[in-house]
Structure formats: C-alpha cells, structure tokens
Design a protein around this motif. Structure first.
Motif, PDB file in Angstrom:
ATOM      1  N   GLY A 197       0.791  -1.218   0.000  1.00  0.00           N
ATOM      2  CA  GLY A 197       0.000   0.000   0.000  1.00  0.00           C
ATOM      3  C   GLY A 197       0.824   1.270   0.000  1.00  0.00           C
ATOM      4  N   VAL A 198       2.103   1.134  -0.328  1.00  0.00           N
ATOM      5  CA  VAL A 198       2.984   2.307  -0.352  1.00  0.00           C
ATOM      6  C   VAL A 198       3.221   2.717  -1.802  1.00  0.00           C
ATOM      7  N   GLU A 199       2.863   3.926  -2.115  1.00  0.00           N
ATOM      8  CA  GLU A 199       3.076   4.441  -3.458  1.00  0.00           C
ATOM      9  C   GLU A 199       4.401   5.192  -3.500  1.00  0.00           C
ATOM     10  N   THR A 200       5.330   4.686  -4.259  1.00  0.00           N
ATOM     11  CA  THR A 200       6.626   5.349  -4.368  1.00  0.00           C
ATOM     12  C   THR A 200       7.234   5.034  -5.719  1.00  0.00           C
ATOM     13  N   GLU A 201       8.207   5.807  -6.098  1.00  0.00           N
ATOM     14  CA  GLU A 201       8.906   5.569  -7.352  1.00  0.00           C
ATOM     15  C   GLU A 201      10.314   5.082  -7.041  1.00  0.00           C
ATOM     16  N   ILE A 202      10.695   3.977  -7.657  1.00  0.00           N
ATOM     17  CA  ILE A 202      12.010   3.399  -7.437  1.00  0.00           C
ATOM     18  C   ILE A 202      12.901   3.732  -8.621  1.00  0.00           C
ATOM     19  N   VAL A 203      14.012   4.335  -8.334  1.00  0.00           N
ATOM     20  CA  VAL A 203      14.975   4.699  -9.378  1.00  0.00           C
ATOM     21  C   VAL A 203      16.247   3.884  -9.171  1.00  0.00           C
ATOM     22  N   THR A 204      16.695   3.214 -10.222  1.00  0.00           N
ATOM     23  CA  THR A 204      17.918   2.430 -10.156  1.00  0.00           C
ATOM     24  C   THR A 204      19.038   3.181 -10.875  1.00  0.00           C
ATOM     25  N   LEU A 205      20.108   3.452 -10.146  1.00  0.00           N
ATOM     26  CA  LEU A 205      21.263   4.112 -10.743  1.00  0.00           C
ATOM     27  C   LEU A 205      22.307   3.055 -11.087  1.00  0.00           C
ATOM     28  N   GLN A 206      22.863   3.139 -12.266  1.00  0.00           N
ATOM     29  CA  GLN A 206      23.843   2.161 -12.709  1.00  0.00           C
ATOM     30  C   GLN A 206      25.170   2.333 -11.959  1.00  0.00           C
ATOM     31  N   ASN A 207      25.968   1.279 -11.996  1.00  0.00           N
ATOM     32  CA  ASN A 207      27.275   1.307 -11.331  1.00  0.00           C
ATOM     33  C   ASN A 207      28.181   2.389 -11.903  1.00  0.00           C
ATOM     34  N   VAL A 208      28.946   2.988 -11.031  1.00  0.00           N
ATOM     35  CA  VAL A 208      30.040   3.867 -11.443  1.00  0.00           C
ATOM     36  C   VAL A 208      31.231   3.541 -10.551  1.00  0.00           C
ATOM     37  N   ILE A 209      32.396   4.024 -10.937  1.00  0.00           N
ATOM     38  CA  ILE A 209      33.580   3.822 -10.114  1.00  0.00           C
ATOM     39  C   ILE A 209      34.252   5.162  -9.863  1.00  0.00           C
ATOM     40  N   PRO A 210      34.873   5.332  -8.714  1.00  0.00           N
ATOM     41  CA  PRO A 210      35.493   6.619  -8.381  1.00  0.00           C
ATOM     42  C   PRO A 210      36.852   6.813  -9.042  1.00  0.00           C
ATOM     43  N   MET A 211      36.977   7.878  -9.804  1.00  0.00           N
ATOM     44  CA  MET A 211      38.253   8.180 -10.450  1.00  0.00           C
ATOM     45  C   MET A 211      39.330   8.494  -9.410  1.00  0.00           C
ATOM     46  N   TYR A 212      38.909   9.052  -8.264  1.00  0.00           N
ATOM     47  CA  TYR A 212      39.911   9.414  -7.249  1.00  0.00           C
ATOM     48  C   TYR A 212      40.590   8.182  -6.667  1.00  0.00           C
ATOM     49  N   LEU A 213      39.987   6.998  -6.836  1.00  0.00           N
ATOM     50  CA  LEU A 213      40.632   5.764  -6.393  1.00  0.00           C
ATOM     51  C   LEU A 213      41.329   5.043  -7.546  1.00  0.00           C
ATOM     52  N   TRP A 214      40.711   5.052  -8.714  1.00  0.00           N
ATOM     53  CA  TRP A 214      41.243   4.301  -9.845  1.00  0.00           C
ATOM     54  C   TRP A 214      42.246   5.102 -10.666  1.00  0.00           C
ATOM     55  N   GLY A 215      42.254   6.421 -10.464  1.00  0.00           N
ATOM     56  CA  GLY A 215      43.225   7.252 -11.164  1.00  0.00           C
ATOM     57  C   GLY A 215      42.730   7.696 -12.525  1.00  0.00           C
ATOM     58  N   LYS A 216      43.274   8.792 -12.994  1.00  0.00           N
ATOM     59  CA  LYS A 216      42.870   9.328 -14.303  1.00  0.00           C
ATOM     60  C   LYS A 216      43.938   9.120 -15.371  1.00  0.00           C
ATOM     61  N   ASP A 217      45.107   8.655 -14.971  1.00  0.00           N
ATOM     62  CA  ASP A 217      46.173   8.422 -15.940  1.00  0.00           C
ATOM     63  C   ASP A 217      45.910   7.142 -16.730  1.00  0.00           C
ATOM     64  N   LYS A 218      46.084   7.210 -18.029  1.00  0.00           N
ATOM     65  CA  LYS A 218      45.881   6.054 -18.888  1.00  0.00           C
ATOM     66  C   LYS A 218      47.186   5.282 -19.067  1.00  0.00           C
ATOM     67  N   ARG A 219      47.052   3.976 -19.166  1.00  0.00           N
ATOM     68  CA  ARG A 219      48.223   3.165 -19.471  1.00  0.00           C
ATOM     69  C   ARG A 219      48.637   3.402 -20.918  1.00  0.00           C
ATOM     70  N   PRO A 220      49.931   3.457 -21.185  1.00  0.00           N
ATOM     71  CA  PRO A 220      50.388   3.730 -22.550  1.00  0.00           C
ATOM     72  C   PRO A 220      50.086   2.582 -23.500  1.00  0.00           C
ATOM     73  N   ASP A 221      50.023   2.894 -24.782  1.00  0.00           N
ATOM     74  CA  ASP A 221      49.844   1.862 -25.792  1.00  0.00           C
ATOM     75  C   ASP A 221      51.075   0.965 -25.842  1.00  0.00           C
ATOM     76  N   ILE A 222      50.860  -0.272 -26.253  1.00  0.00           N
ATOM     77  CA  ILE A 222      51.980  -1.179 -26.444  1.00  0.00           C
ATOM     78  C   ILE A 222      52.513  -1.005 -27.864  1.00  0.00           C
ATOM     79  N   THR A 223      53.752  -1.392 -28.078  1.00  0.00           N
ATOM     80  CA  THR A 223      54.370  -1.230 -29.394  1.00  0.00           C
ATOM     81  C   THR A 223      54.755  -2.566 -30.025  1.00  0.00           C
ATOM     82  N   LYS A 224      54.634  -3.654 -29.242  1.00  0.00           N
ATOM     83  CA  LYS A 224      54.892  -4.975 -29.801  1.00  0.00           C
ATOM     84  C   LYS A 224      53.983  -6.004 -29.127  1.00  0.00           C
TER      85      LYS A 224
END
Length: 218
Positions: free
Chosen positions: A4-31
């Motif tokens: 008997g409870v009327e409410t709206e459920i919103v599901t937010l998709q997963n995200v990950i924190p850049m402050y933990l995973w870092g913003k620097d990209k690994r370089p491309d490989i050459t071989k």
C-alpha cells in the motif's frame, strides 16, 4: 505497492570513483605481448574450494585457463584468501593477491599491470542479474577485458569481447591471441577508457551527477 505504499524506485547504474582508480591512462603497447599477465578478481563464491566445484569456471574457461597455466603461456594473478582448488597443482606458477580493503583494492589491481582481465560466468538466473562492475574496474585499470554476460541490452560486454556459454577452449584461445596483437590490444584498451568517459561511468562525471540530480528531482 503490495504494502500500500506508493513510491517511485529509481535504479542508478554502477560507477567507479576516479579518485581511487586514477585518471592516468596506461600507454599503448608497441609490440605483441608474448606472455600476458592475466588477472581474475572474482570472489571465491564463483567457485567452491571445499567441495571442489568449478562454479563459474564450469565451462570452456576451465580447460583454457589450466592449459595456458600448464604451458607457461600466461602469468596468472588471482584475488582470494587462498588459491582456487583447480590451480593448486600449479601453485608455483600462480600469483595469489590477498583480499584487502576496497580503498586499497584499485591500487593493487593497477599495480599488477595485467594485460587481460577475465570474468567467466555460467548461464543461470543469478548471473543474468549481474552488474558490469568487473568490466568497469578492468577498463579503469587499462586492462583489456574478456568475459561473459547474459544481460540483454543492459551491459557493455557485448561490445567488449563477450564470451557466450557455448564457446570452446579453442575459440577463447583464438580471441585471446587476437587481443594480444598490438593494434587490437590498444584499440580495446582505449575504447574501454572512452566508454567510461562517454557513458558517465566515473563517480565524478557530470553525466552521473546530472543523473543523480534528476533522480532526486532536484
């Protein structure tokens, strides 16, 4: 509604924190990478050491993994309190990463500098409800991903080396070797980075912030 409870459920998709995973990209490989570092970050609940059950490795992944470890084709890294029972005979060839606090976890994943992140699954109702968090973690660490997803229309896996239930060890090997080619490897790695940015998959992204504000009716 049943209560008997009327409410709206919103599901937010997963995200990950850049402050933990870092913003620097690994370089491309050459071989081409000859002996790739393969990382598995799944919890031990994906298999059963006590009863020696393969769990989510009860498919072509099992034979593929064992053969590549046996033949010294890969360096295998796995998280856990102990090794999965099926790699114990090759313990001297396997690197065990002890479970840690989540705040330390991203740095450990990044420190491995893996060339491939795997996420085996078998097809069942539970796995049909799985999220994309492992893909996001591998992508943020600059690790090309290969795994399984059974979620229709709600997963990035389809575009990033999804492996279905009926695949053979030979087919996984073919895909694996193709991914280690310079051009393919760099494209997958960089496409994964782009996916995180373009789809608001970082906690700090403006797109995710706007989704939160909309969901909270701000």
């Amino acid at each position: 509604k049943e209560l008997g409870v009327e409410t709206e459920i919103v599901t937010l998709q997963n995200v990950i924190p850049m402050y933990l995973w870092g913003k620097d990209k690994r370089p491309d490989i050459t071989k081409k990478i000859i002996k790739p570092r393969v990382l598995y970050t799944g919890a031990p609940l994906h298999y059963n050491n006590k009863n020696k059950l393969k769990g989510d490795f009860d498919n072509a992944w099992f034979d593929w993994l064992i053969k590549n470890i046996q033949d010294d084709k890969i360096d295998f890294f796995v998280f856990g309190a102990e090794l999965p029972w099926f790699v114990v005979p090759f313990a001297h060839k396997v690197h065990l990463l002890k479970f840690t606090k989540y705040l330390d976890y991203p740095n450990i994943v990044r420190s491995v500098k893996a060339n491939l992140g795997i996420a085996p699954l078998i097809e069942n109702d539970f796995n049909k409800c799985k999220s994309d968090i492992k893909f996001l973690e591998y992508a943020a660490s600059g690790t090309p991903f290969i795994g399984s997803s059974f979620v229709d229309g709600n997963s990035p896996y389809e575009n990033y080396n999804n492996v279905n239930q009926n695949v053979t060890p030979e087919q996984i090997q073919e895909k694996f070797e193709s991914m280690m080619e310079v051009e393919n490897y760099n494209k997958i790695k960089n496409d994964q980075y782009a996916y995180l940015v373009n789809n608001g998959k970082y906690l700090e992204s403006q797109k995710y912030i706007e989704t939160w504000k909309t969901s909270l009716f701000l």
